[in-house]
Design a protein around this motif. Sequence first.
Motif, PDB file in Angstrom:
ATOM      1  N   GLN A 121     -72.581   3.404   3.801  1.00 27.02           N
ATOM      2  CA  GLN A 121     -72.036   3.974   2.355  1.00 27.02           C
ATOM      3  C   GLN A 121     -71.364   5.297   2.956  1.00 27.02           C
ATOM      4  N   LEU A 122     -71.761   6.052   3.917  1.00 24.84           N
ATOM      5  CA  LEU A 122     -70.897   7.061   4.496  1.00 24.84           C
ATOM      6  C   LEU A 122     -69.359   6.747   4.919  1.00 24.84           C
ATOM      7  N   LYS A 123     -69.483   5.583   5.517  1.00 22.82           N
ATOM      8  CA  LYS A 123     -67.938   5.006   5.642  1.00 22.82           C
ATOM      9  C   LYS A 123     -67.236   4.880   4.503  1.00 22.82           C
ATOM     10  N   GLU A 124     -68.102   3.939   3.558  1.00 17.36           N
ATOM     11  CA  GLU A 124     -67.252   3.468   2.172  1.00 17.36           C
ATOM     12  C   GLU A 124     -67.049   4.709   1.368  1.00 17.36           C
ATOM     13  N   LYS A 125     -67.756   5.765   1.507  1.00 15.52           N
ATOM     14  CA  LYS A 125     -67.480   6.927   0.757  1.00 15.52           C
ATOM     15  C   LYS A 125     -66.568   7.851   1.212  1.00 15.52           C
ATOM     16  N   ASN A 126     -66.142   7.603   2.606  1.00 14.62           N
ATOM     17  CA  ASN A 126     -65.393   8.568   3.541  1.00 14.62           C
ATOM     18  C   ASN A 126     -65.911   9.829   3.580  1.00 14.62           C
ATOM     19  N   LYS A 127     -66.913   9.834   3.921  1.00 18.52           N
ATOM     20  CA  LYS A 127     -67.693  11.305   3.882  1.00 18.52           C
ATOM     21  C   LYS A 127     -68.319  11.247   5.456  1.00 18.52           C
ATOM     22  N   LYS A 128     -68.548  12.590   5.932  1.00 20.14           N
ATOM     23  CA  LYS A 128     -68.903  12.834   7.071  1.00 20.14           C
ATOM     24  C   LYS A 128     -70.463  13.060   7.238  1.00 20.14           C
ATOM     25  N   GLU A 129     -71.000  12.811   8.293  1.00 18.07           N
ATOM     26  CA  GLU A 129     -72.434  12.760   8.605  1.00 18.07           C
ATOM     27  C   GLU A 129     -73.026  14.427   7.893  1.00 18.07           C
ATOM     28  N   SER A 130     -72.270  15.362   7.856  1.00 18.53           N
ATOM     29  CA  SER A 130     -72.792  16.747   7.677  1.00 18.53           C
ATOM     30  C   SER A 130     -72.704  16.794   6.328  1.00 18.53           C
ATOM     31  N   GLU A 131     -72.139  15.853   5.404  1.00 16.26           N
ATOM     32  CA  GLU A 131     -72.340  15.746   4.148  1.00 16.26           C
ATOM     33  C   GLU A 131     -73.398  14.739   3.496  1.00 16.26           C
ATOM     34  N   ASN A 132     -74.085  14.408   4.458  1.00 19.78           N
ATOM     35  CA  ASN A 132     -75.036  13.489   3.929  1.00 19.78           C
ATOM     36  C   ASN A 132     -76.549  14.210   4.012  1.00 19.78           C
ATOM     37  N   VAL A 133     -76.422  14.910   2.733  1.00 17.05           N
ATOM     38  CA  VAL A 133     -77.438  16.203   2.429  1.00 17.05           C
ATOM     39  C   VAL A 133     -78.481  15.740   1.418  1.00 17.05           C
ATOM     40  N   GLY A 134     -78.354  14.600   0.993  1.00 15.12           N
ATOM     41  CA  GLY A 134     -79.000  14.144  -0.143  1.00 15.12           C
ATOM     42  C   GLY A 134     -80.588  14.293   0.193  1.00 15.12           C
ATOM     43  N   LEU A 135     -81.406  14.785  -0.718  1.00 17.50           N
ATOM     44  CA  LEU A 135     -83.251  14.841  -0.525  1.00 17.50           C
ATOM     45  C   LEU A 135     -83.650  13.576  -1.230  1.00 17.50           C
ATOM     46  N   ASN A 136     -83.018  12.766  -1.748  1.00 19.40           N
ATOM     47  CA  ASN A 136     -83.730  11.563  -2.366  1.00 19.40           C
ATOM     48  C   ASN A 136     -83.455  10.375  -1.575  1.00 19.40           C
ATOM     49  N   VAL A 219     -86.263  21.630   2.237  1.00 13.55           N
ATOM     50  CA  VAL A 219     -85.574  22.867   1.449  1.00 13.55           C
ATOM     51  C   VAL A 219     -85.659  23.917   2.215  1.00 13.55           C
ATOM     52  N   LEU A 220     -87.012  24.218   2.749  1.00 13.46           N
ATOM     53  CA  LEU A 220     -87.213  25.454   3.338  1.00 13.46           C
ATOM     54  C   LEU A 220     -86.449  25.606   4.657  1.00 13.46           C
ATOM     55  N   LYS A 221     -86.126  24.719   5.344  1.00 17.30           N
ATOM     56  CA  LYS A 221     -85.375  24.598   6.665  1.00 17.30           C
ATOM     57  C   LYS A 221     -84.006  24.938   6.408  1.00 17.30           C
ATOM     58  N   ARG A 222     -83.608  24.496   5.140  1.00 24.96           N
ATOM     59  CA  ARG A 222     -82.267  24.692   4.791  1.00 24.96           C
ATOM     60  C   ARG A 222     -81.879  26.162   4.248  1.00 24.96           C
ATOM     61  N   LEU A 223     -82.984  26.522   3.593  1.00 30.96           N
ATOM     62  CA  LEU A 223     -82.795  27.995   3.033  1.00 30.96           C
ATOM     63  C   LEU A 223     -82.811  29.114   4.403  1.00 30.96           C
ATOM     64  N   ARG A 224     -83.724  28.738   5.437  1.00 32.02           N
ATOM     65  CA  ARG A 224     -83.912  29.699   6.437  1.00 32.02           C
ATOM     66  C   ARG A 224     -82.391  29.671   7.316  1.00 32.02           C
ATOM     67  N   LYS A 225     -81.686  28.704   7.051  1.00 35.62           N
ATOM     68  CA  LYS A 225     -80.362  28.749   7.775  1.00 35.62           C
ATOM     69  C   LYS A 225     -79.250  29.839   7.217  1.00 35.62           C
ATOM     70  N   MET A 226     -79.429  30.006   6.115  1.00 37.61           N
ATOM     71  CA  MET A 226     -78.790  30.849   5.297  1.00 37.61           C
ATOM     72  C   MET A 226     -78.989  32.325   5.703  1.00 37.61           C
ATOM     73  N   ASP A 227     -78.068  33.263   6.140  1.00 37.14           N
ATOM     74  CA  ASP A 227     -78.164  34.633   6.538  1.00 37.14           C
ATOM     75  C   ASP A 227     -79.016  35.353   5.790  1.00 37.14           C
ATOM     76  N   LYS A 228     -78.811  35.217   4.259  1.00 30.90           N
ATOM     77  CA  LYS A 228     -79.559  36.314   3.572  1.00 30.90           C
ATOM     78  C   LYS A 228     -81.003  35.895   3.335  1.00 30.90           C
ATOM     79  N   LEU A 229     -81.354  34.699   3.788  1.00 32.24           N
ATOM     80  CA  LEU A 229     -82.582  34.191   3.348  1.00 32.24           C
ATOM     81  C   LEU A 229     -83.553  34.055   4.777  1.00 32.24           C
TER      82      LEU A 229
END
Length: 389
Positions: A121-136, A219-229
Amino acid sequence: MRKHSILGMILILLLAGCAPSFEDKQEVVQDSKNDKDTAIIPKYKISEEYYQTILPFEPSKARGLVVSNLNTRYDIEEFENGLMRLAQTQFDPEEYLFQEGQMLDSSKISSWLNRKYTKTQLKEKNKKESENVGLNPVDSGTGDIDKRNAENPIYLAHILEHNYLVKSKDSTVSLGGVVIGLALNSVHYYQKEAYGATYEKKIDSKELKQEGEKIAEEVLKRLRKMDKLKNVPITIALFEQNEKSSVVPGNFISYTNIGKNSNNIGKWTDLNEEYFLFPSAGAEKKYRDDVNTFTNFKEDVEEYFPNFNGVIGRAFYMDDQLQSLNIDIPIQFYGNSEAIGFTQYVAGLVMERFPKYIAVQVSITSVNGPEALIVREANQDEPTVHIYE
């Protein structure tokens, strides 16, 4: 803590002649790593249970997204107000200021709400792995569609962010904590073809809670990667939204508080909250005495207008104790005096029929719109009544 109607509280203030005045205010500096802006904190507070905000108002970076992602207006209201109620377990309204979410914008939240993509699906949608961030969960897109949706439903419906600011002695305010609400689907809806019939799959509550907790960890992991959080306290709460046809909202099922220096979720606190429609078979089965009290009120209203039958209530319970009851009475009036007389009658019934510890709000409407509002806060000796002109 119990659920309040913000509209009701505002009307109480207006009727009492003490509408908020912003002449008495305090200037502070909102500090961040990148800039410093002068802001204003109005000194007036509606209630000790509400947070003050700063001016100028900064809308959420994901403003309006909740409307399209949640099933009903009842879910939207409870999700937003309930999240602020839960925030008080961690952030004292006397010490913290409220600000709408500034860290998660619409684009980021929308991408997180997607399904995870397969490599194909990534290839079909021409997306990078870094864009594969869906939580569902992943949907392979092949095989029996009913089986796929039964095994991999959409759990996460929306993410809501609230920010809480803390004021220091040098008159600066900075981010003191973040509260994140994860709205989860009690029912998964899907279509087998575009513009075709909509099918549904009910999600088991235990399964939903388990999946919600897994999502919260990511979600917590991603928030902690943000400088302000990186080093602020974070509260994450799970909300189970009701099905699309429901006339009562869903409810929060659990929450967890994460310390400012923690990157892991420890203990979850389970909540015993729920809404019931009065009258209904479910409410009758679980809370017969409360339903009987409401039924007596309803019958008294119907005696005033013998041909009328349309009183409904939405009851909020916390730990099996009735906290508040919102009642809707849609009726047709044939003159202002008729509306006034009826409103006075209903206000008297509210005081007579319902125990003082219950907060009651009655909205009287007609085809022309709102006619009257009656608000009786818990342990209040007299109701506040407003008749719309």
